[in-house]
Design an enzyme around this catalytic site. Structure first.
Site, PDB file in Angstrom:
ATOM      1  N   PHE A 115      19.341 -43.795  22.115  1.00 23.64           N
ATOM      2  CA  PHE A 115      18.134 -42.671  23.292  1.00 23.64           C
ATOM      3  C   PHE A 115      18.119 -41.318  23.292  1.00 23.64           C
ATOM      4  CE2 PHE A 115      18.022 -40.324  27.131  1.00 23.64           C
ATOM      5  CZ  PHE A 115      17.360 -40.359  28.387  1.00 23.64           C
ATOM      6  N   ASP A 165      20.035 -37.476  15.138  1.00 22.56           N
ATOM      7  CA  ASP A 165      19.711 -36.754  16.723  1.00 22.56           C
ATOM      8  C   ASP A 165      21.276 -36.222  16.703  1.00 22.56           C
ATOM      9  OD1 ASP A 165      19.550 -36.586  19.050  1.00 22.56           O
ATOM     10  OD2 ASP A 165      18.944 -37.766  19.584  1.00 22.56           O
ATOM     11  N   LYS A 216      19.480 -29.433  23.971  1.00 17.80           N
ATOM     12  CA  LYS A 216      20.225 -29.104  24.902  1.00 17.80           C
ATOM     13  C   LYS A 216      21.204 -28.097  25.058  1.00 17.80           C
ATOM     14  CE  LYS A 216      20.787 -33.727  26.144  1.00 17.80           C
ATOM     15  NZ  LYS A 216      19.821 -33.805  27.219  1.00 17.80           N
TER      16      LYS A 216
END
Length: 410
Positions: free
Chosen positions: A148, A233, A262
């Site tokens: 994801f 990632d 984030k």
């Protein structure tokens, strides 16, 4: 009365207003939040909840951290956005700190995590054409099933989740998917036109899936041997979440490219970056890539303050200790509804037995116990509190989890 002219006359609740005027692309828990402080959230009725989700790691420093709020407000009063048409006094120090902290040569600032991943894909392909000399238009990138990385059409195009793809094609070609954690499959997928391998060190949305020990190190060796970029990632796993500064640090792996996001925005605004070694980032020249808001002074000031806070407060070390306590306590419950507890640091997933209630039902029961989090894929309850969480708060969450299981029939 026309509610288009007099919207307040409808007297709809906040949840009803979202349902009436918002796109139905989310299914939130039925709680309306209005304040946050540290690890705690409050709803419009004054009830308090322990945040065990941290906005998917975006709130790693807790809600409204005074130091980060001060950096935000001070910078906002001076200069917030100029675009990259000009230099600012904030961007350089932020990039220096980011590269020094991660061991990368250069950084390209963006906003969302998906933007950072898209930047990585562009850099990898151009490196493949200009450096590796892959024939034009034939570069391929290997990804892992269960990944994801965001919601853009390119990214969902290489997702293995049917819902993420349904109705959004045609998709960009050039991606090969292999099982996560399978080194042999990874090696078999790398061909002469492969320019990069893109991996999450721990898959978050897939249900907090930790690969076998040595997987990342083997991927690093394989990519080096085959002249392929290893891009990690770390948008969700990076910046202390797993108990180390980066999740790749657990295996002492240095990737060729790295995406962060984030937590980089301190839980206050979207800040992301693609970082890479010199020859990879050198493929970008003026006009190749950019972002109006990427690297803005406000983002740079908050990002710099967040990185300083991460190191000074030793939050990675704290995540390691509190994560060990959380995982140990969950396993010690010995509850038959718990099929597996997995994770690293404060990124934990609890897989429920297939014949038990849904993970959504458990999250709703947790909400009634004063704990907020979210399920993933219907079978996993994720537990990922702010890194500032303390031992009594961890114990509170585990006790609430036990009661939630009982309320759901266990």
């Amino acid at each position: 009365m026309n509610d288009r002219l007099h919207p307040t006359a409808t007297r709809l609740s906040p949840i009803e207003l979202e349902a009436r005027y918002g796109a139905h692309n989310y299914h939130p828990l039925p709680v309306v939040l209005t304040r946050g402080e540290g690890v705690w959230l409050r709803d419009t009725e004054g009830r308090r909840y322990l945040d065990m989700m941290s906005a998917y790691s975006a709130v790693s420093f807790g809600h409204g951290h005074p130091e980060l709020v001060a950096a935000l407000t001070e910078q906002a009063s001076r200069l917030a956005v100029t675009s990259r048409a000009f230099h600012t006094d904030r961007l350089g120090p932020f990039l220096e700190r980011l590269c020094t902290l991660t061991g990368m040569d250069r950084a390209l600032p963006m906003n969302s995590g998906a933007e950072a991943v898209e930047t990585a894909l562009k850099a990898a392909r151009k490196w493949g054409y200009k450096v590796k000399r892959i024939p034009d238009g034939q570069a391929r990138i290997v990804v892992a099933a269960g990944n994801f990385a965001g919601r853009t059409t390119t990214i969902v195009g290489f997702s293995s989740e049917a819902q993420y793809r349904d109705g959004f094609g045609p998709f960009a070609p050039g991606f090969d998917s292999v099982p996560f954690g399978d080194v042999a499959a990874l090696e078999a997928a790398i061909g002469e036109h492969t320019c990069a391998v893109l991996l999450e060190p721990i898959q978050g949305e897939a249900g907090i899936v930790v690969p076998p020990p040595g997987y990342l190190r083997a991927a690093r060796e394989l990519c080096t041997r085959r002249n392929v970029l290893l891009i990690c990632d770390e948008i969700q796993t990076g910046l202390g979440r797993t108990g180390r500064r980066l999740a790749v640090d657990h295996e002492e792996v240095v990737p060729d490219g790295l995406t962060l996001g984030k937590a980089l925005g301190g839980g206050l605004l979207p800040v992301s970056a693609f970082l890479a070694r010199e020859d990879v980032m050198a493929q970008f020249t003026p006009g190749d890539h950019g972002s109006t808001f990427g690297g803005n002074p406000l983002a740079a000031a908050v990002g710099l303050a967040a990185l300083d806070l991460l190191e000074r407060e030793q939050l990675a070390e704290r995540a390691a200790a509190m994560g060990e306590r959380l995982i140990g306590a969950l396993k010690a419950l010995g509850h038959p509804a718990v099929a597996e507890v997995r994770g690293r640091g404060l990124l934990v997933g609890v897989e429920l037995a297939p014949d038990f209630a849904s993970a959504r039902a458990v999250c709703e029961a947790l909400m009634a116990e004063g704990v907020l989090t979210k399920d993933t894929h219907g079978t996993v309850v994720r537990l990922a509190p702010p890194l500032i969480v303390d031992a009594p708060q961890i114990d509170f969450a585990v006790a609430a989890f036990a009661r939630a299981l009982k309320a759901c029939g266990g």
